[in-house]
Design a protein around this motif. Structure first.
Motif, PDB file in Angstrom:
ATOM      1  N   GLU A  23     -25.023 -41.457  90.274  1.00 26.60           N
ATOM      2  CA  GLU A  23     -24.866 -41.697  91.715  1.00 26.60           C
ATOM      3  C   GLU A  23     -23.466 -41.329  92.180  1.00 26.60           C
ATOM      4  OE1 GLU A  23     -25.935 -44.234  89.662  1.00 26.60           O
ATOM      5  OE2 GLU A  23     -28.070 -44.085  90.084  1.00 26.60           O
ATOM      6  N   THR A  24     -22.487 -41.602  91.371  1.00 26.04           N
ATOM      7  CA  THR A  24     -21.103 -41.274  91.712  1.00 26.04           C
ATOM      8  C   THR A  24     -20.903 -39.766  91.796  1.00 26.04           C
ATOM      9  OG1 THR A  24     -20.401 -43.264  90.540  1.00 26.04           O
ATOM     10  CG2 THR A  24     -18.713 -41.644  91.039  1.00 26.04           C
ATOM     11  N   ILE A  25     -21.495 -39.050  90.868  1.00 27.01           N
ATOM     12  CA  ILE A  25     -21.389 -37.587  90.885  1.00 27.01           C
ATOM     13  C   ILE A  25     -22.092 -37.019  92.113  1.00 27.01           C
ATOM     14  CG2 ILE A  25     -22.057 -35.467  89.690  1.00 27.01           C
ATOM     15  CD1 ILE A  25     -21.640 -37.023  87.062  1.00 27.01           C
ATOM     16  N   ALA A  26     -23.249 -37.543  92.439  1.00 25.26           N
ATOM     17  CA  ALA A  26     -23.980 -37.071  93.621  1.00 25.26           C
ATOM     18  C   ALA A  26     -23.181 -37.347  94.885  1.00 25.26           C
ATOM     19  CB  ALA A  26     -25.348 -37.737  93.698  1.00 25.26           C
ATOM     20  N   ALA A  27     -22.573 -38.522  94.977  1.00 28.50           N
ATOM     21  CA  ALA A  27     -21.754 -38.855  96.146  1.00 28.50           C
ATOM     22  C   ALA A  27     -20.527 -37.942  96.228  1.00 28.50           C
ATOM     23  CB  ALA A  27     -21.331 -40.314  96.088  1.00 28.50           C
ATOM     24  N   ALA A  28     -19.939 -37.618  95.086  1.00 29.70           N
ATOM     25  CA  ALA A  28     -18.764 -36.737  95.073  1.00 29.70           C
ATOM     26  C   ALA A  28     -19.112 -35.325  95.519  1.00 29.70           C
ATOM     27  CB  ALA A  28     -18.154 -36.703  93.673  1.00 29.70           C
ATOM     28  N   VAL A  30     -21.885 -34.588  97.625  1.00 31.71           N
ATOM     29  CA  VAL A  30     -22.448 -34.612  98.974  1.00 31.71           C
ATOM     30  C   VAL A  30     -21.404 -34.962 100.035  1.00 31.71           C
ATOM     31  CG1 VAL A  30     -24.100 -35.827 100.446  1.00 31.71           C
ATOM     32  CG2 VAL A  30     -24.781 -35.075  98.178  1.00 31.71           C
ATOM     33  N   THR A  31     -20.458 -35.834  99.746  1.00 32.03           N
ATOM     34  CA  THR A  31     -19.486 -36.291 100.744  1.00 32.03           C
ATOM     35  C   THR A  31     -18.664 -35.148 101.332  1.00 32.03           C
ATOM     36  OG1 THR A  31     -19.394 -38.469  99.709  1.00 32.03           O
ATOM     37  CG2 THR A  31     -17.570 -37.873 101.156  1.00 32.03           C
ATOM     38  N   PRO A  32     -18.073 -34.249 100.558  1.00 26.74           N
ATOM     39  CA  PRO A  32     -17.333 -33.142 101.183  1.00 26.74           C
ATOM     40  C   PRO A  32     -18.227 -32.240 102.042  1.00 26.74           C
ATOM     41  CG  PRO A  32     -16.758 -33.313  98.870  1.00 26.74           C
ATOM     42  CD  PRO A  32     -17.893 -34.238  99.105  1.00 26.74           C
ATOM     43  N   LEU A  33     -19.454 -32.026 101.615  1.00 30.85           N
ATOM     44  CA  LEU A  33     -20.367 -31.202 102.412  1.00 30.85           C
ATOM     45  C   LEU A  33     -20.670 -31.860 103.754  1.00 30.85           C
ATOM     46  CD1 LEU A  33     -22.866 -30.016  99.638  1.00 30.85           C
ATOM     47  CD2 LEU A  33     -21.009 -28.729 100.702  1.00 30.85           C
ATOM     48  N   LEU A  34     -20.860 -33.169 103.752  1.00 28.20           N
ATOM     49  CA  LEU A  34     -21.098 -33.880 105.003  1.00 28.20           C
ATOM     50  C   LEU A  34     -19.874 -33.840 105.910  1.00 28.20           C
ATOM     51  CD1 LEU A  34     -23.147 -36.971 103.797  1.00 28.20           C
ATOM     52  CD2 LEU A  34     -23.976 -34.979 105.053  1.00 28.20           C
ATOM     53  N   LEU A  35     -18.689 -33.934 105.331  1.00 28.62           N
ATOM     54  CA  LEU A  35     -17.460 -33.844 106.129  1.00 28.62           C
ATOM     55  C   LEU A  35     -17.296 -32.460 106.753  1.00 28.62           C
ATOM     56  CD1 LEU A  35     -14.955 -35.898 103.961  1.00 28.62           C
ATOM     57  CD2 LEU A  35     -15.956 -36.524 106.159  1.00 28.62           C
ATOM     58  N   VAL A  36     -17.599 -31.409 106.014  1.00 28.71           N
ATOM     59  CA  VAL A  36     -17.524 -30.052 106.553  1.00 28.71           C
ATOM     60  C   VAL A  36     -18.535 -29.882 107.685  1.00 28.71           C
ATOM     61  CG1 VAL A  36     -17.987 -27.620 106.003  1.00 28.71           C
ATOM     62  CG2 VAL A  36     -16.579 -28.993 104.476  1.00 28.71           C
TER      63      VAL A  36
END
Length: 155
Positions: A23-28, A30-36
């Protein structure tokens, strides 16, 4: 194997299965992609808003030109109104072009004429989006205003 021993063994297998931290890897990832994606949406919104502001500038300039009685004063009034409206809208143009079609002022009294103003404003992308973004964007808008059919005119 008793029921309790079997359950303990299943829990141990589940804990050591290697899924821990996924889950931590998935969040790491997905989070930058959502910010972009969020930054792109904000930038697009700012460009659309600036386009609407340029539309308002062209409308103000066309109305000021249509009230004028001469060609020269129509040009001057349109340029002045565009500069005032740009300042009011908070847009800082690197270069601005105001084109005025005053052929509607030449129609005889009693007939309806129009005055068309085209505004082109080159804006730095760092003003539209985020500071430090390189490049420029040219925003262009055209508006036509009706000249009063029964007012006096001078050529």
């Amino acid at each position: 194997m008793t029921g309790t021993a079997w359950l303990r063994r299943r829990i141990e297998v589940a804990r050591s299965s290697g899924d821990r931290g996924s889950e931590t890897i998935a969040a790491a990832i997905v989070t930058p992609l959502l910010l972009v994606l969020l930054c792109l949406a904000i930038a697009g919104g700012r460009i659309v808003t600036s386009g609407a502001k340029i539309d308002a500038v062209a409308e103000d300039a066309a109305r000021a030109a249509s009230i004028s009685r001469t060609y020269d004063s129509a040009q001057a009034e349109a340029s002045g109104a565009a500069a005032r409206s740009l300042a009011d809208q908070g847009i800082h143009c690197a270069s601005i072009s105001t084109s005025v079609d005053t052929s509607g002022l030449a129609v005889p009294v009693g007939q309806v004429g129009t005055v068309t103003v085209t505004i082109s404003c080159t804006v730095a992308l760092s003003d539209l989006m985020l500071p430090g973004v390189p490049g420029t964007k040219t925003l262009t808008s055209r508006f036509t205003s009706v000249v009063d059919a029964y007012r006096s005119r001078e050529g």
